[in-house]
Scaffold this active site. Sequence first.
Site, PDB file in Angstrom:
ATOM      1  N   ASP A 115     -12.479 -10.191  -0.531  1.00 40.54           N
ATOM      2  CA  ASP A 115     -13.798 -10.325   0.080  1.00 40.54           C
ATOM      3  C   ASP A 115     -14.718  -9.315  -0.592  1.00 40.54           C
ATOM      4  O   ASP A 115     -14.261  -8.352  -1.204  1.00 40.54           O
ATOM      5  CB  ASP A 115     -13.786 -10.180   1.604  1.00 40.54           C
ATOM      6  CG  ASP A 115     -13.040  -8.947   2.104  1.00 40.54           C
ATOM      7  OD1 ASP A 115     -13.004  -7.920   1.390  1.00 40.54           O
ATOM      8  OD2 ASP A 115     -12.486  -8.999   3.218  1.00 40.54           O
ATOM      9  N   GLU A 165      -6.379 -10.779  -1.259  1.00 40.08           N
ATOM     10  CA  GLU A 165      -7.163 -10.515  -0.047  1.00 40.08           C
ATOM     11  C   GLU A 165      -8.649 -10.364  -0.375  1.00 40.08           C
ATOM     12  O   GLU A 165      -9.319  -9.446   0.103  1.00 40.08           O
ATOM     13  CB  GLU A 165      -6.667  -9.247   0.662  1.00 40.08           C
ATOM     14  CG  GLU A 165      -5.185  -9.228   0.963  1.00 40.08           C
ATOM     15  CD  GLU A 165      -4.742  -7.975   1.710  1.00 40.08           C
ATOM     16  OE1 GLU A 165      -5.600  -7.279   2.301  1.00 40.08           O
ATOM     17  OE2 GLU A 165      -3.531  -7.692   1.706  1.00 40.08           O
ATOM     18  N   GLU A 169       0.810  -1.218   0.000  1.00 41.25           N
ATOM     19  CA  GLU A 169       0.000   0.000   0.000  1.00 41.25           C
ATOM     20  C   GLU A 169       0.850   1.277   0.000  1.00 41.25           C
ATOM     21  O   GLU A 169       0.781   2.094   0.915  1.00 41.25           O
ATOM     22  CB  GLU A 169      -0.979  -0.015   1.181  1.00 41.25           C
ATOM     23  CG  GLU A 169      -1.932  -1.197   1.120  1.00 41.25           C
ATOM     24  CD  GLU A 169      -2.862  -1.318   2.323  1.00 41.25           C
ATOM     25  OE1 GLU A 169      -2.806  -0.458   3.227  1.00 41.25           O
ATOM     26  OE2 GLU A 169      -3.642  -2.290   2.371  1.00 41.25           O
ATOM     27  N   HIS A 172     -10.607  -6.228  -2.194  1.00 45.73           N
ATOM     28  CA  HIS A 172     -11.644  -5.894  -1.213  1.00 45.73           C
ATOM     29  C   HIS A 172     -12.722  -5.084  -1.926  1.00 45.73           C
ATOM     30  O   HIS A 172     -12.556  -3.886  -2.173  1.00 45.73           O
ATOM     31  CB  HIS A 172     -11.049  -5.079  -0.061  1.00 45.73           C
ATOM     32  CG  HIS A 172     -10.059  -5.820   0.767  1.00 45.73           C
ATOM     33  ND1 HIS A 172     -10.395  -6.934   1.511  1.00 45.73           N
ATOM     34  CD2 HIS A 172      -8.731  -5.607   0.980  1.00 45.73           C
ATOM     35  CE1 HIS A 172      -9.321  -7.375   2.153  1.00 45.73           C
ATOM     36  NE2 HIS A 172      -8.307  -6.597   1.838  1.00 45.73           N
ATOM     37  N   ASN A 197       1.818  -4.927  -3.239  1.00 38.20           N
ATOM     38  CA  ASN A 197       0.461  -5.339  -2.875  1.00 38.20           C
ATOM     39  C   ASN A 197      -0.363  -4.110  -2.500  1.00 38.20           C
ATOM     40  O   ASN A 197       0.119  -3.221  -1.803  1.00 38.20           O
ATOM     41  CB  ASN A 197       0.519  -6.306  -1.686  1.00 38.20           C
ATOM     42  CG  ASN A 197      -0.816  -6.983  -1.407  1.00 38.20           C
ATOM     43  OD1 ASN A 197      -1.367  -7.645  -2.283  1.00 38.20           O
ATOM     44  ND2 ASN A 197      -1.328  -6.824  -0.192  1.00 38.20           N
TER      45      ASN A 197
END
Length: 363
Positions: free
Chosen positions: A276, A274, A168, A245, A209
């Site tokens: 969801d 990651e 990030e 996400h 990432n």
Amino acid sequence: MLSRRLALAVATGAVAALALGTAAQAAPARHGGHGATLRTLAERPDLLIGTAVDASALAADAPYRAGVSSEFSSVTAENAMKWEVVEPARGSYDWSQADRLVEFAHRHHQEVRGHTLVWHNQLPAWLTSGVADGSIDAAGLRAVLRKHITDEVRHFKGEIYQWDVVNEVFDEDGTYRDSLWLRELGPSYISDAFRWAHEADPKAKLFLNDYNVEGVNAKSTAYYELAKKLRAQGVPVQGLGIQGHLDIQYGFPGDVGDNLARFDALGMQTAFTEIDVRMTLPADEAKLARQAQDYRRLLDACVAVRGCTSFTVWGFSDKYSWVPDTFSGQGAANITDENFVRKPAYTALADGLRAAARRAGRH
């Protein structure tokens, strides 16, 4: 590249399949699908199906443990490898949670993703306070960062197939995030981190990432330009981790396939790291159908690109999701519910893996 232990698992497929079937029968998540699990449906040795793992749940919750072992060929420590956990006091390491996860992965023929070496969050208090009060200056911080990366990567050398090295680093407009690392060290900390990680374990694949980089946009383009520049300089940047996400109240990200393809053209791997898909509660049939569609579209984009080597959900059960504590009024973001019952999103992933296998002529 698969590790020696996963290659052994493939070579002894009959035994592994029997073990997986036994473990899976203990998990309430199993219903329908003719006994198949996501890891057995994937069948591609170059595509690992993963989940983030909650260390406490893995220790205490048998159905959760059974789901992790039966459904996935890759695991990621949700928090157990982050700096504040592994070095809570300066020079004093606690690898216990992470080591237990690696040992669990060994027993279940799973690979391990490392997450994460350099981030602006979840830093140990001794580091942030030392920078704030001036007891750790820029030169000292650089030495601290090098020691942290070297110590952690060496501790897990040979056990991690992909590391999220730097996490990030860009804002949404593609400018560098105003972090402790940027303020104190400048952007060179990124290339330094990759070089140090590579020195510590030359065989691990090293990733950038971030979130909101699924499609082609200012942020993902910043990563593309950074990766192209660093690779031209010989920096071992080998992959882009795309967190995934998502939120169903927004449109699905545009041009996901094009985004993956351009990193593929650079000779890089990509990974969904990651995933969801959250929603405003309560969940209903329409929301769950949209959620399932979003999971499936990410999977389809991954399997269509040669360089997409892993597909990881950020936890698989709503029972342990981070979403309700972070986004007020939202949740139900995972592929099984609080009782580990498979949701339409699980079925969408299973169907996507079956379809990919048919296209490849494996069924």
